[in-house]
Design a protein around this motif. Structure first.
Motif, PDB file in Angstrom:
ATOM      1  N   LYS A  12       0.817  -1.216   0.000  1.00  0.00           N
ATOM      2  CA  LYS A  12       0.000   0.000   0.000  1.00  0.00           C
ATOM      3  C   LYS A  12       0.852   1.267   0.000  1.00  0.00           C
ATOM      4  O   LYS A  12       0.311   2.373   0.098  1.00  0.00           O
ATOM      5  CB  LYS A  12      -0.931   0.009   1.218  1.00  0.00           C
ATOM      6  N   ASN A  13       2.174   1.105  -0.069  1.00  0.00           N
ATOM      7  CA  ASN A  13       3.071   2.265  -0.006  1.00  0.00           C
ATOM      8  C   ASN A  13       2.757   3.147   1.196  1.00  0.00           C
ATOM      9  O   ASN A  13       2.725   4.378   1.083  1.00  0.00           O
ATOM     10  CB  ASN A  13       2.997   3.089  -1.288  1.00  0.00           C
ATOM     11  N   THR A  14       2.510   2.529   2.322  1.00  0.00           N
ATOM     12  CA  THR A  14       2.051   3.251   3.505  1.00  0.00           C
ATOM     13  C   THR A  14       2.897   2.898   4.718  1.00  0.00           C
ATOM     14  O   THR A  14       3.243   1.726   4.911  1.00  0.00           O
ATOM     15  CB  THR A  14       0.579   2.920   3.799  1.00  0.00           C
ATOM     16  N   VAL A  15       3.214   3.913   5.503  1.00  0.00           N
ATOM     17  CA  VAL A  15       3.877   3.710   6.785  1.00  0.00           C
ATOM     18  C   VAL A  15       2.960   4.245   7.885  1.00  0.00           C
ATOM     19  O   VAL A  15       2.243   5.233   7.685  1.00  0.00           O
ATOM     20  CB  VAL A  15       5.258   4.401   6.828  1.00  0.00           C
ATOM     21  N   TYR A  16       2.945   3.548   9.010  1.00  0.00           N
ATOM     22  CA  TYR A  16       2.040   3.879  10.107  1.00  0.00           C
ATOM     23  C   TYR A  16       2.831   4.233  11.362  1.00  0.00           C
ATOM     24  O   TYR A  16       3.976   3.805  11.536  1.00  0.00           O
ATOM     25  CB  TYR A  16       1.129   2.691  10.421  1.00  0.00           C
ATOM     26  N   LEU A  17       2.193   4.987  12.235  1.00  0.00           N
ATOM     27  CA  LEU A  17       2.726   5.233  13.565  1.00  0.00           C
ATOM     28  C   LEU A  17       1.590   5.033  14.552  1.00  0.00           C
ATOM     29  O   LEU A  17       0.684   5.869  14.631  1.00  0.00           O
ATOM     30  CB  LEU A  17       3.323   6.633  13.704  1.00  0.00           C
ATOM     31  N   GLN A  18       1.607   3.915  15.255  1.00  0.00           N
ATOM     32  CA  GLN A  18       0.627   3.647  16.292  1.00  0.00           C
ATOM     33  C   GLN A  18       1.125   4.274  17.586  1.00  0.00           C
ATOM     34  O   GLN A  18       2.216   3.951  18.052  1.00  0.00           O
ATOM     35  CB  GLN A  18       0.438   2.139  16.488  1.00  0.00           C
ATOM     36  N   MET A  19       0.326   5.173  18.143  1.00  0.00           N
ATOM     37  CA  MET A  19       0.723   5.902  19.339  1.00  0.00           C
ATOM     38  C   MET A  19      -0.234   5.558  20.469  1.00  0.00           C
ATOM     39  O   MET A  19      -1.430   5.852  20.388  1.00  0.00           O
ATOM     40  CB  MET A  19       0.708   7.407  19.062  1.00  0.00           C
TER      41      MET A  19
END
Length: 122
Positions: A75-82
């Motif tokens: 998905k060409n996506t980076v996530y940041l779960q906070m």
């Protein structure tokens, strides 16, 4: 040219959670190392977390154990779960693309998103 678009910011109470997303588009062959930075009012932009193409990660000490960076290459996506957010996490969060890792630390590349505001109330 590469475009990075962040989303997922907002207002949350202390102890709450948010997940930021960064979608990369444009002239991309594959996502290389990427990272998240933040900038609070009156302060310099600083690293939050980085991730290599192979999935190795790097976090600033203040978010270790609370934040998780991950990516979805399809998905060409980076996530940041906070999680367990604190008022001191309040800042504009920026996605950065095509950075490098040196001695286990992420250094920014030339691509930045427009930023997304995260506000944590006490």
């Amino acid at each position: 040219q590469v475009q990075l678009v962040e989303s997922g910011g907002g207002l949350v109470q202390a102890g709450g959670s948010l997940r930021l997303s960064c979608v990369a588009s444009g002239s991309i062959v594959s996502i290389n190392a990427m990272g998240w930075y933040r900038q609070a009012p009156g302060k310099q932009r600083s690293l939050v977390a980085g991730i290599t193409s192979g999935g190795s990660t790097n976090y600033v000490d203040s978010v270790k154990g609370r934040f998780t960076i991950s990516k979805d290459n399809a998905k060409n996506t980076v996530y940041l779960q906070m999680n367990s957010l604190k008022p001191e996490d309040t800042a504009v969060y920026y996605c950065n693309g095509e950075g490098t890792f040196y001695s286990g630390r992420y250094y920014p590349g030339g691509y930045w998103g427009q930023g997304t505001q995260v506000t944590v109330s006490s």
